[in-house]
Design an enzyme around this catalytic site. Structure first.
Site, PDB file in Angstrom:
ATOM      1  N   ARG B 303       0.804  -1.190  -0.033  1.00 30.01           N
ATOM      2  CA  ARG B 303       0.097  -0.120   0.000  1.00 30.01           C
ATOM      3  C   ARG B 303       0.794   1.316   0.087  1.00 30.01           C
ATOM      4  NH1 ARG B 303      -5.224  -1.950   2.431  1.00 30.01           N
ATOM      5  NH2 ARG B 303      -5.318  -3.786   1.160  1.00 30.01           N
ATOM      6  N   GLU B 305       0.413   4.238   0.679  1.00 30.65           N
ATOM      7  CA  GLU B 305      -0.234   5.239   1.522  1.00 30.65           C
ATOM      8  C   GLU B 305       0.867   5.826   2.467  1.00 30.65           C
ATOM      9  OE1 GLU B 305      -3.491   4.028   3.881  1.00 30.65           O
ATOM     10  OE2 GLU B 305      -4.067   2.510   2.286  1.00 30.65           O
ATOM     11  N   ARG B 311      -0.447   2.235  12.961  1.00 32.62           N
ATOM     12  CA  ARG B 311      -1.049   0.939  12.271  1.00 32.62           C
ATOM     13  C   ARG B 311      -1.069   0.854  10.785  1.00 32.62           C
ATOM     14  NH1 ARG B 311      -7.432   1.127  12.571  1.00 32.62           N
ATOM     15  NH2 ARG B 311      -7.798   3.083  11.521  1.00 32.62           N
ATOM     16  N   HIS B 312      -0.288   1.843  10.259  1.00 30.94           N
ATOM     17  CA  HIS B 312      -0.023   1.441   8.763  1.00 30.94           C
ATOM     18  C   HIS B 312       1.368   1.040   8.462  1.00 30.94           C
ATOM     19  CE1 HIS B 312      -3.645   4.051   8.660  1.00 30.94           C
ATOM     20  NE2 HIS B 312      -4.155   3.127   7.455  1.00 30.94           N
ATOM     21  N   GLU B 454     -10.071  -1.772  13.276  1.00 28.37           N
ATOM     22  CA  GLU B 454     -10.452  -2.535  12.059  1.00 28.37           C
ATOM     23  C   GLU B 454      -9.424  -3.285  11.742  1.00 28.37           C
ATOM     24  OE1 GLU B 454     -10.160  -3.303   8.058  1.00 28.37           O
ATOM     25  OE2 GLU B 454     -10.117  -1.044   8.279  1.00 28.37           O
ATOM     26  N   SER B 457     -11.987  -5.961   6.278  1.00 27.17           N
ATOM     27  CA  SER B 457     -13.116  -5.255   5.821  1.00 27.17           C
ATOM     28  C   SER B 457     -13.338  -6.127   4.265  1.00 27.17           C
ATOM     29  CB  SER B 457     -12.320  -3.893   5.117  1.00 27.17           C
ATOM     30  OG  SER B 457     -13.619  -3.194   4.734  1.00 27.17           O
ATOM     31  N   ARG B 505      -1.448  -6.568  12.121  1.00 31.24           N
ATOM     32  CA  ARG B 505      -2.391  -6.021  12.930  1.00 31.24           C
ATOM     33  C   ARG B 505      -3.159  -6.734  13.834  1.00 31.24           C
ATOM     34  NH1 ARG B 505      -6.365  -1.517   9.779  1.00 31.24           N
ATOM     35  NH2 ARG B 505      -4.534  -0.404   9.140  1.00 31.24           N
TER      36      ARG B 505
END
Lengths: 383, 531
Positions: B303, B305, B311-312, B454, B457, B505
């Site tokens: 990812r 991001e 948490r990333h 979360e 998903s 996670r």
């Protein structure tokens, strides 16, 4: 428990009030100043009243009389939560004659009026006390309409029968529906299955659309299969939680006492099977409005749990004897119909394993309970 | 004028400098001489002592193991050192955890993974003064071979994992020497956060730990974390295999962005460019269309991001599940939640020591869950949040703080750290999400939460090419770019759903840690590419 405490406090206050008022009234004709001082020490409402009346007496001696600005008989809708005070402008009509009262040593009519008012207040206090005691017996949600409960328990003197068809509304019991499922969460220890609650659950599901789910908490290693299916088979529509009026979530968990959680925002957990049973029963039918009958139901519920289930063999035998004599007089334990008292006592007799040793009247009553047909879940679990 | 002046000044400076430098040099030379003298003295001393050392062949630095000989020597594991082994002479290989010389004896703590034992070298029949000195001077973290007598102790040794025995060393040989200066001390690295400050002791910050990951991974906490992580993977595979799932491998270099299109890494691919897979979803779905029925895969997910949160990560391990169902997508939810519950149960029952070890440094409440898993609906969550005073619309997505708050509310009422939130608003989900049949505002999609965060998903996917096209147009997605995806549903596709879980996670939240980097062995984030 907390509500009960509050009730006893009210009793204490009111009894102290009665004592003080009596002594005041006996001395009031000779020493008016001491009267007002005494009153000042005891209750604020009364001192305000005294001040007002004294002021009125003195003022009528030294001042000109003036016509009231407004008529004394204006109709105003007053809220019920306040005490009524007489209109001070309308006092002329009551025939209060200050000269007369002062000249002879008779009791001042104002004091008489005061006494009457006092009695009125006392009466209301007693009513309030009775209402609070009534409240203490029932476990209500904090957001339930207090006024309604009080007035209803005060007004209706005739004891209505405790049928399960009584008018109860989920909204008044559980608070407004916000469009989400109202879920009652019950935590219970698998070592002591709460039979009463299972019976009440089956009664609730006859009445409402109840979504029943059973979970096992990670604090217990495993539970027997009959405990997992104790709320009956899964509802066919259980995939859509919105289609139900009420949720009943039973969690088998390592807890010392049964506890129930409903609204975590404005309600603390309810602990103890008896109290949870009271709460659930209120969703089925209102508590008997006759305080004596309500107390009787309550005492049987407590007896069932504390003495029959948790008590020693001696206590158990005593309860069975008491049950026997009570059931000799009436078909049911409290009132003309089946009540929470019968449900809890039945379950506790079953759970304590004293069915075989039960005396004749109790045996007969157990039979008639079984004939009702909603004790299935409890029997099933005990097998 | 001014120029000359400046020049003069600089010359002066230079002279001054050179003078200083000279002095310095002189001093250094003196120092060096002294040092040499000292060393010579030491050497002679050593020589003299070595001459009359009776235990000369009982210690030393072994030659580098180049597989010269194959010794038939049984080495005992530290964890097996129990009172039953008392009075036995054993060989053992371990690291020097700490050493403390005390007159004629030297106490060592020998460590092997998360286990350690106290050892003692004392001047006596088989150890000379020189041997004790040698043992005391072995650098921390060096690997040694030790022959020792196992002795029961009367008082429990609190500081070691093997509390009932200690070793009386008879021979000690260094196999691999550590440099004397360690970038971080292991004891500092496992110290709980608050404790160090009070006693004025050092704690090691996250970046130092990650920069020296090899040493940091030796700590008991790290050992426990990654053993538990391996357990999660193992349990995931075992549970799903038992349920009849097939493990698949999907490509990580892909031609087009699988999901939205943003947040993908571009890599050069010969004359064109390619992307690193953001999720194996497309391939999982294609496997379902190819009649594999139930599949899962464990693999890296990328990812791009640029978010530096706790948490990333830019690369993490994805545990992905996809399965066909018969009539209702709750079959998928049940399958996934049951897998998670089996993992939690397995961890609870088999990894209690690891959990306790991590808890020592990072205290947290034990992870609680319900079986079967609690399922709430989105509208319920919104109602709960509103009751708690949060203002939000019916179709708003959950913000991170609201997610946490909801987690707390659910925990308060149901006492579970793991739950499913079902029926998300259609507007906040990707285009391939199946709309709810009864209410067009909602969708057949779900999130799963651990400790209010979360972790998964997922949704029922649209398996009808026509509806998929409609939804894509509604979301204003270029149909050309997702043509291959839509086409895979043209030849008959079973209804299916699934989801993806981040391994790091799950570990972080299960253990109640506060940073996902602690559960990633060599974490990758926008600011870290090494080690």
């Amino acid at each position: 428990m907390v509500i009960r405490k509050a009730g006893s406090e009210v009793t204490a206050v009111s009894s102290c009030l009665t004592g003080s008022c009596c002594c005041c009234l006996s001395t009031s004709s000779s020493q008016r100043t001491s009267v007002s001082r005494n009153f000042f020490f005891f209750i604020i409402i009364i001192i305000v009243f005294i001040c007002l009346s004294l002021f009125r007496l003195s003022s009528s001696m030294s001042m000109y009389q003036v016509k009231p600005i407004c008529g004394g008989d204006i109709k105003i809708d007053l809220p019920t939560c306040m005490y009524k005070l007489a209109n001070i402008h309308a006092q002329q009509g009551t025939g209060c004659n200050p000269e007369h009262a002062l000249q002879n040593g008779e009791v001042d009519p104002a004091v008489k009026a005061l006494e009457a008012r006092q009695n009125e207040i006392m009466r209301k206090l007693y009513e309030l006390k009775a209402a609070v005691e009534g409240l203490a017996k029932t476990v209500t949600t904090p957001d339930a309409d207090l006024d309604l409960t009080v007035s209803s328990s005060l007004s209706s003197q005739s004891s209505s029968s405790t049928t399960f068809k009584g008018t109860t509304d989920l909204d008044t019991q559980l608070g407004k529906d916000h469009g989400a499922l109202r879920d009652i969460v019950v935590n219970a220890n698998p070592a002591h299955p709460p039979l009463t609650l299972l019976v009440l659950h089956s009664l609730l599901s006859q009445r409402y659309r109840v979504l029943s789910t059973v979970h096992v908490h990670s604090s217990v290693a495993g539970v027997p299969p009959q405990l997992l299916s104790c709320l009956g088979p899964r509802h066919a529509d259980s995939y859509a939680r919105q289609m139900f009026q009420l949720g009943f979530t039973l969690i088998w968990k390592d807890v010392p006492k049964v506890e129930m959680k409903f609204s975590i925002q404005n309600m603390c957990p309810i602990k103890g099977e008896a109290n949870v049973a009271r709460f659930l029963f209120k969703l089925l039918a209102p508590y008997p409005s006759d305080p004596a009958l309500a107390t009787l139901v309550d005492s049987w519920v407590d007896t069932a749990f504390f003495q029959l289930l948790d008590g020693s063999a001696k206590e158990r035998a005593a309860v069975l004897r008491a049950l026997n004599s009570a059931l000799g007089r009436n078909p049911w334990l409290a009132g003309p119909d089946v009540s929470l008292a019968d449900i809890t006592c039945y379950c506790c007799v079953l759970q304590s394993g004293s069915v075989s040793s039960a005396p004749a009247n109790v045996q007969r009553w157990l039979k008639s309970c079984e004939n009702l047909g909603y004790f299935g879940p409890a029997k099933l679990l005990l097998q | 004028m001014t120029k000359e002046g400046v020049q003069g000044a600089t010359e002066d400076e230079q002279q001054a400098q050179s003078k200083k430098a000279l002095k310095k040099q002189q001093k250094e030379a003196e120092k060096a001489a002294k040092k040499a003298e000292k060393q010579a003295k030491l050497a002679t001393e050593q020589q003299s002592t070595e001459e009359d050392d009776f235990a000369k062949d009982r210690y030393g630095v072994s030659a580098m193991v180049q597989s010269q000989e194959k010794l038939d020597r049984a080495l005992v594991r530290v964890q097996d050192l129990t009172p039953e082994k008392a009075d036995q002479l054993i060989w053992l290989r371990a690291r020097i955890h700490t050493s403390r010389a005390k007159g004629k004896q030297c106490f060592l703590v020998l460590r092997q993974q998360q286990f350690n034992v106290q050892a003692l070298v004392a001047v006596g029949d088989c150890a000379s003064k020189q041997m004790v000195k040698f043992a005391a001077n072995i650098t921390k973290e060096s690997i040694v071979d030790v022959e020792a007598l196992v002795r029961k102790v009367e008082q429990k040794i609190e500081s070691c994992s093997q509390q009932d025995v200690e070793l009386h060393i008879e021979r000690i040989f260094v196999i691999s020497q550590a440099e004397p200066r360690l970038p971080l001390q292991l004891d500092d690295a496992v110290r709980p956060d608050g404790e160090g400050e009070e006693e004025g002791r050092a704690t090691v910050n996250q970046d130092t730990k990650l920069d020296n990951r090899v040493i940091d991974l030796r700590t008991t906490t790290s050992q426990a974390i990654f053993r538990l992580q391996s357990g999660v993977c193992q349990l995931f595979r075992d549970t799903l295999t038992k349920k009849g799932f097939v493990e698949i491998q999907t490509p990580k270099i892909i031609s087009a962005a699988s999901e939205g299109g943003a947040n993908v890494f571009t890599v050069s691919y010969f004359k064109t460019s390619a992307y690193l897979a953001q999720s194996p979803q497309l391939y999982k779905q294609m496997c379902i269309c190819a009649d594999f029925d139930k599949v899962f895969c464990v693999g890296p997910v990328f990812r791009a991001e640029d978010s530096n949160t706790h948490r990333h990560l830019t690369e993490f391990v994805g545990l992905d599940i996809e399965l066909a169902f018969n009539y209702h997508y709750h079959e998928v939810i049940d399958s996934i939640t049951d897998t998670m519950v089996q993992i939690f149960k397995g961890l609870r029952d088999n990894f209690q020591t690891e959990i306790q070890t991590v808890n020592k440094q990072f205290p947290s409440e034990p992870f609680k869950f319900l079986e079967p898993t609690l399922r709430l609906e989105y509208t319920e969550a919104v109602a709960m949040l509103r009751e708690a005073g949060v203002e939000m619309g019916d179709e708003d997505d959950l913000s991170t703080p609201n997610e946490k708050l909801l987690g707390r509310l659910v925990k308060e009422k149901y006492d579970t750290d793991f739950y499913v939130l079902d029926k998300y608003p259609l507007a906040v989900r990707p285009f391939y999400t199946m709309p709810d049949p009864n209410n067009p505002k909602y969708s057949n999609s779900y999130d799963m939460f651990m400790r209010g965060e979360e972790i998964l998903s997922g949704a029922q996917r649209i398996h009808n090419a026509q509806l998929l096209t409609e939804r894509a147009i509604h979301h204003q997605i270029d149909l050309e770019k997702i043509k291959a995806y839509i086409d895979s549903f043209r030849y008959g596709a079973p209804p299916h759903g699934g989801g993806g879980i981040g391994l790091e996670r799950v570990c972080m939240l299960y253990l109640g840690l506060h940073n996902v980097r602690q559960t990633s062995m060599f974490p990758r984030d926008p600011k870290r590419l090494t080690p």
